[in-house]
Design a protein around this motif. Structure first.
Motif, PDB file in Angstrom:
ATOM      1  N   GLY A 256       0.195  -1.595   0.147  1.00  0.00           N
ATOM      2  CA  GLY A 256       0.047   0.270  -0.109  1.00  0.00           C
ATOM      3  C   GLY A 256       0.526   1.251   0.161  1.00  0.00           C
ATOM      4  N   LEU A 257       1.827   1.325  -0.787  1.00  0.00           N
ATOM      5  CA  LEU A 257       2.958   2.255  -0.991  1.00  0.00           C
ATOM      6  C   LEU A 257       2.840   2.971  -2.151  1.00  0.00           C
ATOM      7  CD1 LEU A 257       4.867   1.187   1.909  1.00  0.00           C
ATOM      8  CD2 LEU A 257       3.483   2.242   2.245  1.00  0.00           C
ATOM      9  N   PRO A 258       2.171   3.275  -2.574  1.00  0.00           N
ATOM     10  CA  PRO A 258       1.607   3.120  -4.407  1.00  0.00           C
ATOM     11  C   PRO A 258       3.094   5.494  -4.467  1.00  0.00           C
ATOM     12  CG  PRO A 258      -0.102   4.481  -3.717  1.00  0.00           C
ATOM     13  CD  PRO A 258       0.180   3.707  -2.626  1.00  0.00           C
ATOM     14  N   GLY A 259       3.089   5.896  -3.380  1.00  0.00           N
ATOM     15  CA  GLY A 259       3.830   7.516  -3.183  1.00  0.00           C
ATOM     16  C   GLY A 259       4.912   6.937  -2.995  1.00  0.00           C
ATOM     17  N   PHE A 260       5.498   5.589  -3.284  1.00  0.00           N
ATOM     18  CA  PHE A 260       6.870   5.812  -2.943  1.00  0.00           C
ATOM     19  C   PHE A 260       7.005   5.269  -3.826  1.00  0.00           C
ATOM     20  CE2 PHE A 260       7.515   4.866   2.416  1.00  0.00           C
ATOM     21  CZ  PHE A 260       7.079   5.865   3.135  1.00  0.00           C
ATOM     22  N   ARG A 261       6.896   5.168  -5.303  1.00  0.00           N
ATOM     23  CA  ARG A 261       7.827   4.940  -6.160  1.00  0.00           C
ATOM     24  C   ARG A 261       8.431   3.592  -6.497  1.00  0.00           C
ATOM     25  NH1 ARG A 261       4.061   4.615  -7.768  1.00  0.00           N
ATOM     26  NH2 ARG A 261       4.615   5.445 -10.582  1.00  0.00           N
ATOM     27  N   VAL A 262       8.179   2.604  -5.509  1.00  0.00           N
ATOM     28  CA  VAL A 262       8.956   2.071  -5.988  1.00  0.00           C
ATOM     29  C   VAL A 262       8.488   0.483  -7.012  1.00  0.00           C
ATOM     30  CG1 VAL A 262      10.332   0.143  -4.396  1.00  0.00           C
ATOM     31  CG2 VAL A 262       9.799   1.436  -2.841  1.00  0.00           C
ATOM     32  N   GLY A 263       9.353  -0.167  -7.794  1.00  0.00           N
ATOM     33  CA  GLY A 263       8.778  -0.944  -8.830  1.00  0.00           C
ATOM     34  C   GLY A 263      10.469  -1.768  -9.094  1.00  0.00           C
ATOM     35  N   MET A 264      10.422  -3.003 -10.018  1.00  0.00           N
ATOM     36  CA  MET A 264      11.504  -2.932 -10.468  1.00  0.00           C
ATOM     37  C   MET A 264      11.082  -4.400 -11.325  1.00  0.00           C
ATOM     38  SD  MET A 264      11.120  -6.797  -8.558  1.00  0.00           S
ATOM     39  CE  MET A 264      10.464  -7.062  -9.894  1.00  0.00           C
ATOM     40  N   ILE A 265      12.079  -4.468 -12.182  1.00  0.00           N
ATOM     41  CA  ILE A 265      11.935  -5.765 -13.454  1.00  0.00           C
ATOM     42  C   ILE A 265      12.917  -6.276 -12.624  1.00  0.00           C
ATOM     43  CG2 ILE A 265      12.914  -5.913 -15.546  1.00  0.00           C
ATOM     44  CD1 ILE A 265      12.697  -2.645 -16.301  1.00  0.00           C
ATOM     45  N   TYR A 266      12.870  -7.600 -13.009  1.00  0.00           N
ATOM     46  CA  TYR A 266      13.474  -8.595 -13.305  1.00  0.00           C
ATOM     47  C   TYR A 266      13.410  -9.585 -14.363  1.00  0.00           C
ATOM     48  CZ  TYR A 266      15.472 -12.802 -11.206  1.00  0.00           C
ATOM     49  OH  TYR A 266      16.437 -14.071 -10.249  1.00  0.00           O
ATOM     50  N   SER A 267      13.963  -9.455 -15.079  1.00  0.00           N
ATOM     51  CA  SER A 267      14.878 -11.257 -16.133  1.00  0.00           C
ATOM     52  C   SER A 267      16.101 -11.405 -15.632  1.00  0.00           C
ATOM     53  CB  SER A 267      14.616  -9.646 -17.228  1.00  0.00           C
ATOM     54  OG  SER A 267      15.542 -10.119 -18.106  1.00  0.00           O
ATOM     55  N   ASN A 268      16.218 -12.319 -16.962  1.00  0.00           N
ATOM     56  CA  ASN A 268      17.386 -13.173 -16.831  1.00  0.00           C
ATOM     57  C   ASN A 268      17.806 -12.913 -17.764  1.00  0.00           C
ATOM     58  OD1 ASN A 268      16.888 -16.331 -14.792  1.00  0.00           O
ATOM     59  ND2 ASN A 268      14.560 -15.463 -15.646  1.00  0.00           N
ATOM     60  N   ASP A 269      18.017 -11.957 -18.435  1.00  0.00           N
ATOM     61  CA  ASP A 269      19.033 -11.377 -19.532  1.00  0.00           C
ATOM     62  C   ASP A 269      19.714 -10.826 -19.709  1.00  0.00           C
ATOM     63  OD1 ASP A 269      19.436 -10.524 -22.017  1.00  0.00           O
ATOM     64  OD2 ASP A 269      18.229 -11.281 -23.383  1.00  0.00           O
ATOM     65  N   GLU A 270      20.778 -11.348 -19.302  1.00  0.00           N
ATOM     66  CA  GLU A 270      21.993  -9.736 -18.727  1.00  0.00           C
ATOM     67  C   GLU A 270      21.455  -8.490 -19.734  1.00  0.00           C
ATOM     68  OE1 GLU A 270      25.526 -11.587 -18.593  1.00  0.00           O
ATOM     69  OE2 GLU A 270      25.830 -12.910 -17.077  1.00  0.00           O
ATOM     70  N   THR A 271      21.279  -8.976 -21.063  1.00  0.00           N
ATOM     71  CA  THR A 271      21.439  -7.562 -21.873  1.00  0.00           C
ATOM     72  C   THR A 271      20.762  -6.900 -21.001  1.00  0.00           C
ATOM     73  OG1 THR A 271      22.818  -8.608 -23.526  1.00  0.00           O
ATOM     74  CG2 THR A 271      22.238  -6.425 -24.061  1.00  0.00           C
ATOM     75  N   VAL A 272      19.496  -7.505 -21.191  1.00  0.00           N
ATOM     76  CA  VAL A 272      18.277  -6.470 -20.625  1.00  0.00           C
ATOM     77  C   VAL A 272      18.227  -5.544 -19.347  1.00  0.00           C
ATOM     78  CG1 VAL A 272      16.298  -7.049 -19.993  1.00  0.00           C
ATOM     79  CG2 VAL A 272      16.381  -8.265 -21.588  1.00  0.00           C
ATOM     80  N   VAL A 273      18.862  -5.967 -17.647  1.00  0.00           N
ATOM     81  CA  VAL A 273      19.168  -5.896 -16.655  1.00  0.00           C
ATOM     82  C   VAL A 273      20.714  -4.827 -17.318  1.00  0.00           C
ATOM     83  CG1 VAL A 273      20.190  -6.565 -14.739  1.00  0.00           C
ATOM     84  CG2 VAL A 273      18.814  -7.748 -15.612  1.00  0.00           C
ATOM     85  N   ALA A 274      21.187  -4.446 -17.825  1.00  0.00           N
ATOM     86  CA  ALA A 274      22.646  -3.129 -18.339  1.00  0.00           C
ATOM     87  C   ALA A 274      21.418  -2.796 -18.616  1.00  0.00           C
ATOM     88  CB  ALA A 274      23.768  -4.319 -18.856  1.00  0.00           C
ATOM     89  N   ALA A 275      20.997  -2.734 -20.102  1.00  0.00           N
ATOM     90  CA  ALA A 275      20.168  -1.898 -20.781  1.00  0.00           C
ATOM     91  C   ALA A 275      19.107  -1.131 -19.923  1.00  0.00           C
ATOM     92  CB  ALA A 275      19.930  -2.383 -21.296  1.00  0.00           C
ATOM     93  N   ALA A 276      18.555  -1.360 -18.708  1.00  0.00           N
ATOM     94  CA  ALA A 276      17.436  -0.925 -18.015  1.00  0.00           C
ATOM     95  C   ALA A 276      17.686  -0.507 -16.860  1.00  0.00           C
ATOM     96  CB  ALA A 276      16.349  -2.127 -17.959  1.00  0.00           C
ATOM     97  N   THR A 277      18.986  -1.167 -16.225  1.00  0.00           N
ATOM     98  CA  THR A 277      19.323  -0.302 -15.593  1.00  0.00           C
ATOM     99  C   THR A 277      20.044   0.425 -16.126  1.00  0.00           C
ATOM    100  OG1 THR A 277      20.466  -2.388 -14.304  1.00  0.00           O
ATOM    101  CG2 THR A 277      21.660  -0.343 -13.628  1.00  0.00           C
TER     102      THR A 277
END
Length: 451
Positions: A256-277
């Motif tokens: 119940g913390l939408p105002g804190f703006r905490v989201g995440m992406i989880y992926s096994n693809d190292e390239t996706v993780v690096a680019a999204a980071t």
């Protein structure tokens, strides 16, 4: 001369759609049990306030966290200065533990495969930038399927959508699902998940699973994450499918913390993780927020109590709404998660059209004083379905909302009964008159006239 971009000048943003009419009217006339008892009750906001006092109680018991202190010493300078876009390792470690806990420890998550972003909206956007070029497509199994099969995903529906996209010359890059579902409030079963996995393997496309409601499932044994589903298939970790499985998560709904703006992406693809980071630098989670939530999530006694109590309260509140609507002659899709119900009001439509749905939606807004979301705003292909949120208000306010909808349905039923009674009376009069008229018609052979 156009001084703005086409995107800025375009009027097709969701804020300009009919979906937001209720929001605008609510802001003008918000309900308050004392100050404005005749105002509009907000049932279009999927916000979880049922267990808010548990988080507030934890903060009261841990004043050092709000004071930005660790072991009694200030960490203000440490948090206020530059933080890189990788996020705090301590926070990422606690976040993946919390995600595993919500899933009954049936899967484990590697913090190195996690990217922090400012909310799930940013997560989905960043992921799309990583996976597709402009003009390419993702299939979204929204409530397009008729209510007769409980809105479940089918193999035929996936194939049909894929072929339609091909006819439009769209290159399909993947499927995006929400599990648990918004707006259905249901979890995908293993058969549906296996259909998705088989489909992704055969088409060589991605699966993006938005699981921001995973902690709202009333029955924890009924939720299966996409990561768990693939793991249970015993697909070798070197199989190319693993690099095409991605998950989105957020603390907005579960804590119940939408105002804190905490989201995440989880992926096994190292390239996706690096680019999204790297992309996350456009929407970072503040270091102060990460510090606070690291401490909160590391308190295992608190998280266990919160998860258990939150599920109980959501189930109880959902049952309250379903029962109240049932008493009014309104049924809901059988659901086991989320902060809302998928409500069947097809029998209240004046006709089987989306125009009639829009008309009913406006009547409920202006006459009943409830802002609910029409199914058309969720791309439902069948008019008459609505989403009703129940977790963003007090129990007393929900009772008022239920009473209002009951009174409205009774007024419609009464009006239709009166109308039917009048039609029956007129029809009876016509039959009565015809009995008198026909014999008076002159026929040479006194044979009755053909009717």
């Amino acid at each position: 001369m156009q001084m703005l971009s086409k995107k800025a000048a375009c009027d097709s943003h969701g804020q300009d759609s009919s979906y937001f009419l209720g929001w605008q009217e609510y802001e003008k006339n918000p309900y308050h049990e004392v100050q404005n008892p005749n105002g509009i009750i907000q049932m279009g906001l999927a916000e979880n306030q049922l267990s808010f006092e548990l988080a507030e109680s934890w903060l009261a018991d841990n004043p050092d966290v709000l004071g930005l202190k660790r072991d009694g010493k200030s960490v203000f300078k440490e948090l206020a200065l530059f933080q890189d876009y990788h996020g705090m390792p301590t926070f990422k470690n606690e976040l993946v533990k919390f995600m595993a806990k919500l899933r009954g420890y049936k899967v484990e998550f590697d913090p190195k495969k996690l990217v922090l972003v400012a909310g799930s909206t940013s997560a989905n956007e960043s992921l799309m930038f990583c996976l597709a070029e402009p003009g390419e497509a993702f299939l979204l199994p929204t409530p397009y399927y008729p209510g007769s099969n409980d809105f479940k995903i089918t193999g035929c529906a996936l194939e049909d959508a894929y072929e339609q996209a091909k006819k439009l010359n769209l290159n399909v890059k993947g499927v995006l699902v929400t599990n648990p579902s918004n707006p259905l409030g249901t979890t995908m079963d293993r058969d549906e998940l296996n259909l998705l996995i088989d489909f992704a393997i055969s088409k060589k496309i991605h699966i993006v699973s938005d699981e921001i409601y995973s902690g709202t499932v009333f029955d924890s044994t009924s939720f299966v994450s996409i990561i768990e589903a693939v793991t249970d298939r015993n697909i070798d970790d070197t199989h190319e499918l693993w690099n095409r499985i991605h998950m989105v998560y957020s603390l907005s709904k579960d804590l119940g913390l939408p105002g804190f703006r905490v989201g995440m992406i989880y992926s096994n693809d190292e390239t996706v993780v690096a680019a999204a980071t790297k992309m996350s630098s456009f929407g970072l989670v503040s270091s102060q927020t990460q510090f606070l939530l690291t401490n909160m999530l590391s308190d295992k006694k608190f998280t266990s109590k919160y998860i258990e109590e939150n599920r109980k309260r959501l189930k109880s509140r959902k049952e309250m709404l379903v029962s109240g609507l049932s008493d009014a002659g309104i049924e809901c899709l059988n659901s086991n998660a989320c902060l809302f119900c998928w409500v069947d009001m097809r029998h209240l439509l004046s006709s089987d059209t989306f125009e009639a749905e829009k008309e009913l939606s406006k009547r409920i807004l202006f006459e009943v004083g409830l802002n609910i979301s029409p199914g058309s705003s969720c791309h439902c292909s069948e008019p008459g379905w609505f989403r009703m949120c129940f977790a963003n208000m007090s129990q007393e306010t929900l009772k008022v909302a239920i009473t209002r909808i009951k009174d409205f349905v009774e007024s419609i039923t009464s009006s239709r009964d009166n109308c039917n009674h009048q039609l029956t009376f007129l029809d009876s009069r016509r039959r009565s008159v015809s009995k008198w008229v026909l014999p008076l018609s002159p026929y040479d052979n006194n044979e009755p006239a053909e009717r």
